[in-house]
Design an enzyme around this catalytic site. Structure first.
Site, PDB file in Angstrom:
ATOM      1  CB  CYS A   2      56.616  49.113  47.943  1.00  0.00           C
ATOM      2  SG  CYS A   2      55.714  50.299  47.238  1.00  0.00           S
ATOM      3  NE  ARG A  27      57.055  43.400  48.413  1.00  0.00           N
ATOM      4  CZ  ARG A  27      56.105  42.394  49.011  1.00  0.00           C
ATOM      5  NH1 ARG A  27      56.259  41.377  48.950  1.00  0.00           N
ATOM      6  NH2 ARG A  27      55.265  43.104  49.981  1.00  0.00           N
ATOM      7  CD1 TRP A  76      52.767  48.186  41.312  1.00  0.00           C
ATOM      8  CD2 TRP A  76      51.361  49.170  42.680  1.00  0.00           C
ATOM      9  NE1 TRP A  76      51.210  48.133  40.789  1.00  0.00           N
ATOM     10  CE2 TRP A  76      50.509  48.678  41.890  1.00  0.00           C
ATOM     11  CE3 TRP A  76      50.587  49.637  44.133  1.00  0.00           C
ATOM     12  CZ2 TRP A  76      49.116  48.601  41.643  1.00  0.00           C
ATOM     13  CZ3 TRP A  76      49.182  49.810  43.874  1.00  0.00           C
ATOM     14  CH2 TRP A  76      48.442  49.535  42.952  1.00  0.00           C
ATOM     15  CG  ASN A 102      55.174  47.330  51.115  1.00  0.00           C
ATOM     16  OD1 ASN A 102      54.476  47.666  50.456  1.00  0.00           O
ATOM     17  ND2 ASN A 102      55.294  46.119  51.488  1.00  0.00           N
ATOM     18  N   GLY A 103      53.581  50.232  51.591  1.00  0.00           N
ATOM     19  CA  GLY A 103      52.052  50.250  52.520  1.00  0.00           C
ATOM     20  C   GLY A 103      51.599  51.738  52.190  1.00  0.00           C
ATOM     21  CD  GLU A 491      44.717  31.814  35.937  1.00  0.00           C
ATOM     22  OE1 GLU A 491      43.857  32.629  36.750  1.00  0.00           O
ATOM     23  OE2 GLU A 491      45.785  31.781  36.077  1.00  0.00           O
ATOM     24  CE  LYS A 495      48.044  34.220  34.530  1.00  0.00           C
ATOM     25  NZ  LYS A 495      47.573  33.905  35.816  1.00  0.00           N
ATOM     26  CD  GLU A 498      48.239  38.060  34.759  1.00  0.00           C
ATOM     27  OE1 GLU A 498      48.246  38.817  35.822  1.00  0.00           O
ATOM     28  OE2 GLU A 498      47.903  36.870  35.011  1.00  0.00           O
ATOM     29  CG  HIS A 514      22.472  34.295  27.384  1.00  0.00           C
ATOM     30  ND1 HIS A 514      21.028  34.144  27.215  1.00  0.00           N
ATOM     31  CD2 HIS A 514      22.792  32.736  27.654  1.00  0.00           C
ATOM     32  CE1 HIS A 514      20.666  32.836  27.143  1.00  0.00           C
ATOM     33  NE2 HIS A 514      21.647  32.086  27.600  1.00  0.00           N
ATOM     34  CE  LYS A 613      53.957  35.880  42.106  1.00  0.00           C
ATOM     35  NZ  LYS A 613      52.605  35.347  41.162  1.00  0.00           N
TER      36      LYS A 613
HETATM   37  C1  F6R Z   1      47.016  36.816  38.224  1.00  0.00           C
HETATM   38  C2  F6R Z   1      47.622  37.171  39.537  1.00  0.00           C
HETATM   39  C3  F6R Z   1      46.755  37.693  40.557  1.00  0.00           C
HETATM   40  C4  F6R Z   1      46.912  37.090  41.940  1.00  0.00           C
HETATM   41  C5  F6R Z   1      45.825  37.961  42.796  1.00  0.00           C
HETATM   42  C6  F6R Z   1      45.807  37.363  44.335  1.00  0.00           C
HETATM   43  O1  F6R Z   1      48.304  36.189  37.375  1.00  0.00           O
HETATM   44  O2  F6R Z   1      48.642  36.645  39.855  1.00  0.00           O
HETATM   45  O3  F6R Z   1      45.426  37.834  39.912  1.00  0.00           O
HETATM   46  O4  F6R Z   1      46.206  35.761  41.836  1.00  0.00           O
HETATM   47  O5  F6R Z   1      46.559  39.150  42.872  1.00  0.00           O
HETATM   48  O6  F6R Z   1      47.154  37.158  44.598  1.00  0.00           O
HETATM   49  P1  F6R Z   1      47.357  36.075  45.950  1.00  0.00           P
HETATM   50  O7  F6R Z   1      47.092  34.740  45.401  1.00  0.00           O
HETATM   51  O8  F6R Z   1      48.757  36.317  46.378  1.00  0.00           O
HETATM   52  O9  F6R Z   1      46.380  36.626  46.845  1.00  0.00           O
END
Ligand code: F6R
Length: 618
Positions: A2, A27, A76, A102-103, A491, A495, A498, A514, A613
């Protein structure tokens, strides 16, 4: 999660608040809303969907844009489905107070029942509407001003919050408060105007002076007077620290790129250079990091290093495990912060915990840090956002200098986190004597070349696009790697899933036998990292196993490779470097690939569905 954006002062509030919401949309983007006060009435507009949708709605309500006080929110969803009614801002029952949040208020149900018994009724399913009515109830029963009512109400609240509250009967003030979710106050010249936001991006073009509230603090912001910060628990006054913002406007705009994600992928040569600049000193043949030097004994005498993080940052932590064990010969465990915090871990004062987080606000990582500290561990943070909660909560730490990362999918944060981890591992290795000096110097030289090599790699974008067009309709994908590149495989898969919503899994290449091998047929694309050092021959054997089951191989190989190129259906070459540094290169084509597939599928690359984010809830 949020985003909050608010303004009080002499300018038109609407454009400031709405542009602020657009910058904070990373956010959360389930719904958006804005309240503008015209000096007499509060005009509320809110809707399910994005800020752009809200803007469309407000176009036909010109009166709703007039006024010098405004408050907005991009959501969010946690409590209550994303719909118009549950969107913020929320009014109190009398209609005098308005609040954005936010929370999560964990004890909202108990408070709600109590308020219902006192005659309150609720329109939405949110914990936020409960909070604004709790403040109103305290204000009425105690006969106090808004600031005092907020302070008293919050002492009854369990959970996490960043809030901004406005009372139409006190039109020159906004009250803000924080516990666990970030809030920044932009201070205008001569206290004539103030900005409130979840981060400083909404007000960077208006002021460089910012106050970041600490947990359990609230601020009474009064136009013409200033900002008074209090402790929520006992109302004690705190001297606010005004910080100078380093952020510039062009850092938070797209700069000619179609998406933030693409811009951020292309920023990696600079971001990596900025991260090692001033730390990696080639002439002196040293790595200079005072945050490590001051606590060198802690690292060198540690029984083990435990890395805690979430998501992409956790993948960087896994690369860190390989780096620390290989270069510094220190045992490492890598933990999901969410598991670590709840599994009663055994931690002593001989442990060093490294917490990695781009945002510096991730709730689980923050809780893991607090737990480790309470058990006596020394905690070191690697964060991107300056002044973030994790940066403040840790004993020491290093910033990645990636600059603001706005695309929800993390790219430059990942490579700069690996850069910091590499510097630390090399520094500890040199201090311990586990890396011979000539190897250490060789690493510095090779590291210095990485930004240029990433730049070269970015030029293969067209080739990656072609490969993306071949595999964009796949329903499932596998990503395989070994050693340092096993986390890169994880990773790569993250990517892709997501932003394109294609199911993808990352595996250590040898684990394929396996179980996952059962999935392989002619429709299964398999992205394999097969650089020339480390376990090359073993990876070649894994590739053969896939080919004999008709799987499609897209290989990431070192320039000049012969063997894999012949077997693979497609290949992408990366420049040669030390094995320990390969993740900084092999990651790049996988980022580009996910990006192009998502664009080809028409997905919202910068704001993928259901994600946010900054994950400030558990
Ligand atoms: C994936 C992504 C998330 C963050 C995760 C941790 O692209 O961005 O998996 O890596 O939410 O976020 P931070 O690094 O801000 O603690």
């Amino acid at each position: 999660m949020c985003g909050i954006s608010a303004y009080i002062g002499y300018r038109k509030a609407y454009p400031i608040v709405i542009n602020g919401l657009k910058r904070l949309e990373y956010r959360g983007y389930d719904s958006a809303g804005v309240m503008i006060f015209d000096g007499e009435n509060m005009h509320l507009s809110k809707t399910k969907g994005k800020v752009s949708h809200l803007e469309e709605i407000i176009k036909s309500k010109p009166k709703s844009k007039v006024g010098n006080i405004g408050m907005g929110h991009t959501r969010w969803a946690t409590h209550g489905v994303p719909n118009d009614v549950n969107s913020h801002p929320h009014f109190s029952q009398s209609g005098d107070l308005v609040l954005v949040h936010n929370g999560i208020i964990e004890n909202y149900d108990t408070i709600k029942k109590e308020l219902i018994s006192r005659g309150y009724s609720f329109k939405s399913d949110t914990d936020t509407e409960v909070l604004v009515n709790l403040i109103e109830e305290v204000k009425l029963t105690e006969g106090c001003k808004l600031g005092k009512a907020v302070q008293l109400a919050l002492t009854n609240v369990v959970g996490a919050y960043a809030i901004a509250v406005f009372d139409k009967n006190r039109p020159n003030e906004i009250i803000v408060a924080r516990l666990g979710s970030p809030i920044a106050i932009g201070v205008g010249k001569d206290n004539k105007e103030f900005f409130v936001a979840s981060d400083a991006s909404p007000f960077v073009e208006y002021t460089k002076d910012a106050i970041y509230l600490e947990d359990e603090e609230m601020a009474i912001i009064r136009v013409g007077k200033g900002v008074k910060v209090h402790k929520i628990m006992d109302d004690a006054l705190v001297q606010p620290e005004i910080q100078k913002l380093q952020m510039s406007l062009d850092q938070i705009e797209k700069g000619g790129f179609d998406h933030f994600m693409l811009k951020e992928i292309y920023e990696q040569p600079k971001a990596i250079t900025d991260t090692f600049r001033g730390r990696m000193l080639l002439e002196e043949k040293i790595i200079k990091m005072s945050s490590i030097e001051t606590y060198l004994d802690k690292f060198l005498n540690a029984n083990r290093i435990i890395i805690v993080a979430c998501g992409t940052s956790w993948h960087a932590g896994l690369v860190g495990e390989y780096l620390f064990e290989d270069l510094a010969r220190i045992p490492v465990e890598v933990e999901y912060a969410s598991e670590f915090r709840y599994r009663n871990p055994i931690i002593t004062n001989k442990d060093v915990v490294i917490a990695i987080s781009q945002s510096g606000e991730t709730a689980d990582t923050l809780a893991a840090i607090k737990l480790a500290k309470s058990m006596g561990a020394f905690v070191y943070g690697i964060c991107n956002v300056v002044g973030s909660s994790i940066a403040r909560e840790t004993h020491s730490g290093a910033y990645t200098h990636a600059g603001p990362e706005i695309g929800v999918a993390s790219t430059k944060a990942f490579t700069t986190q690996i850069t910091v981890l590499t510097l630390i591992a090399l520094k500890l290795g040199q201090a311990k004597g586990s890396i011979p000096q000539h190897n250490f110097e060789n690493y510095l030289e090779k590291m210095q070349l990485i930004p240029k090599q990433v730049e070269e790699l970015l030029q293969i974008d067209e080739k990656v696009k072609e490969i993306a067009s071949v595999y964009k309709d796949a329903k499932n994908c596998l990503y395989l790697g070994r050693g340092f590149n096993f986390p890169v495989a994880l990773e790569g898969a993250l990517k892709l899933k997501e932003i394109s919503y294609i199911h993808a899994e990352g595996y250590p290449a040898a684990e394929m036998k396996h179980g996952p091998i059962a999935l392989i047929d002619e429709n299964m694309p398999i992205f394999v990292i097969a650089t020339n050092k480390g376990h090359y021959e073993k990876v070649v054997s894994n590739i053969q196993e896939i080919k004999s089951r008709a799987g499609k191989i897209i290989a990431i190989v070192t320039e000049g490779d012969v063997t894999v190129k012949e077997i693979a259906d497609h290949y992408i070459e990366v420049p040669d470097t030390e094995e320990a540094l390969t993740p900084l290169l092999t990651t790049i084509p996988l980022q580009l690939l996910s990006y192009h597939i998502a664009v080809m599928l028409g997905k919202n690359v910068d704001q993928p569905r259901n994600l946010a984010k900054s994950v400030t809830v558990e």
